[in-house]
Design a protein around this motif. Structure first.
Motif, PDB file in Angstrom:
ATOM      1  N   ILE A  31      29.710 -58.152 -55.143  1.00 19.31           N
ATOM      2  CA  ILE A  31      31.167 -58.291 -55.238  1.00 19.31           C
ATOM      3  C   ILE A  31      31.484 -59.680 -54.717  1.00 19.31           C
ATOM      4  O   ILE A  31      30.808 -60.250 -53.997  1.00 19.31           O
ATOM      5  CB  ILE A  31      31.855 -57.235 -54.124  1.00 19.31           C
ATOM      6  N   THR A  32      32.428 -60.101 -55.396  1.00 22.00           N
ATOM      7  CA  THR A  32      32.936 -61.860 -55.143  1.00 22.00           C
ATOM      8  C   THR A  32      34.249 -61.676 -54.204  1.00 22.00           C
ATOM      9  O   THR A  32      35.089 -61.068 -54.626  1.00 22.00           O
ATOM     10  CB  THR A  32      33.283 -62.300 -56.338  1.00 22.00           C
ATOM     11  N   ILE A  33      34.230 -62.394 -53.202  1.00 18.11           N
ATOM     12  CA  ILE A  33      35.284 -62.366 -52.163  1.00 18.11           C
ATOM     13  C   ILE A  33      35.662 -63.932 -52.128  1.00 18.11           C
ATOM     14  O   ILE A  33      34.493 -64.775 -51.510  1.00 18.11           O
ATOM     15  CB  ILE A  33      35.306 -61.603 -50.925  1.00 18.11           C
ATOM     16  N   PRO A  39      26.602 -58.825 -51.606  1.00 23.92           N
ATOM     17  CA  PRO A  39      26.024 -57.443 -52.220  1.00 23.92           C
ATOM     18  C   PRO A  39      26.858 -56.337 -51.477  1.00 23.92           C
ATOM     19  O   PRO A  39      27.216 -56.469 -50.547  1.00 23.92           O
ATOM     20  CB  PRO A  39      24.452 -57.414 -51.595  1.00 23.92           C
ATOM     21  N   VAL A  40      27.178 -55.304 -52.374  1.00 22.87           N
ATOM     22  CA  VAL A  40      28.028 -54.225 -52.197  1.00 22.87           C
ATOM     23  C   VAL A  40      27.436 -53.619 -50.932  1.00 22.87           C
ATOM     24  O   VAL A  40      28.466 -52.915 -50.119  1.00 22.87           O
ATOM     25  CB  VAL A  40      28.036 -53.325 -53.393  1.00 22.87           C
ATOM     26  N   ASN A 151      29.699 -65.003 -43.804  1.00 20.54           N
ATOM     27  CA  ASN A 151      30.273 -66.495 -43.564  1.00 20.54           C
ATOM     28  C   ASN A 151      31.191 -66.847 -44.460  1.00 20.54           C
ATOM     29  O   ASN A 151      31.187 -68.102 -44.960  1.00 20.54           O
ATOM     30  CB  ASN A 151      29.605 -67.273 -42.773  1.00 20.54           C
ATOM     31  N   ILE A 152      32.074 -65.917 -45.189  1.00 22.12           N
ATOM     32  CA  ILE A 152      32.785 -66.323 -46.343  1.00 22.12           C
ATOM     33  C   ILE A 152      33.532 -67.566 -45.813  1.00 22.12           C
ATOM     34  O   ILE A 152      34.210 -67.782 -44.895  1.00 22.12           O
ATOM     35  CB  ILE A 152      33.966 -65.422 -46.523  1.00 22.12           C
TER      36      ILE A 152
END
Length: 192
Positions: A31-33, A39-40, A151-152
């Motif tokens: 998933i991209t955030i 990873p899901v 750590n987005i």
């Protein structure tokens, strides 16, 4: 068992569920955030950790609002916090996400305070969590949530918010440990 204690027990029950998603290599995709690919399974683990972390606030809320403060709750609530936090910190060290010395400092403080609590219980006393210890736990949980989300990076420069919360948590860990031993030094002196 009252509602506050049931909520605390649910936090302990969520720990193995969190670990199943966090440690077992599933292949659910990614998933991209905010430009970070996660990873899901890590996303699901992070959500479970958030839910478990929220029970810490919820059990305290009900305990105070409905006057359900018990010695069992005073004992189990901080223990459930430690179990939850350590179940995330230790694997993150293994994954080389955070330095081991930070987790050693946190673990050492937890063992020391738990030992102090055991000495207090022998004397018929229960040591409740201090306000600084509650802030310590909150900053640890926030740091862990951010780390579980890889750590987005925040902002244009990729501000490492998780790292800042982790450093604050380590400082509060040391300070709150010192506070426990200073405020309860008479318990140790009586036990000689």
């Amino acid at each position: 068992m009252n509602i506050a204690n049931k909520i605390t027990v649910s936090r302990v029950i969520l720990i193995p569920i969190f670990l199943i998603f966090f440690l077992i290599p599933w292949s659910f995709g990614n998933i991209t955030i905010w430009h970070a690919v996660i990873p899901v399974q890590d996303f699901i683990a992070a959500i479970i950790f958030i839910v478990a972390s929220c029970t810490d606030w919820l059990d305290g809320y009900y305990a105070r609002k409905l006057n359900l403060v018990t010695n069992f709750g005073k004992f189990l609530d901080p223990l459930a916090d430690k179990l939850l936090v350590m179940s995330a910190f230790v694997p993150l060290v293994g994954f080389d996400v955070i330095p081991s010395w930070m987790v050693i400092v946190i673990l050492a403080r937890e063992f020391a305070v738990t030992g102090l609590r055991l000495v207090a219980v022998e004397g018929g006393e229960v040591i409740a969590a201090s306000q600084m210890a509650k802030w310590k736990t909150a900053t640890q949980m926030i740091a862990l949530i951010l780390l579980l989300f890889h750590n987005i990076p925040f902002g244009e420069e990729g501000f490492p918010l998780a790292d800042i919360f982790l450093w604050i948590a380590v400082v509060l860990t040391i300070l709150s440990g010192g506070e426990y031993f200073y405020k309860n030094r008479d318990i140790l002196l009586k036990s000689k």
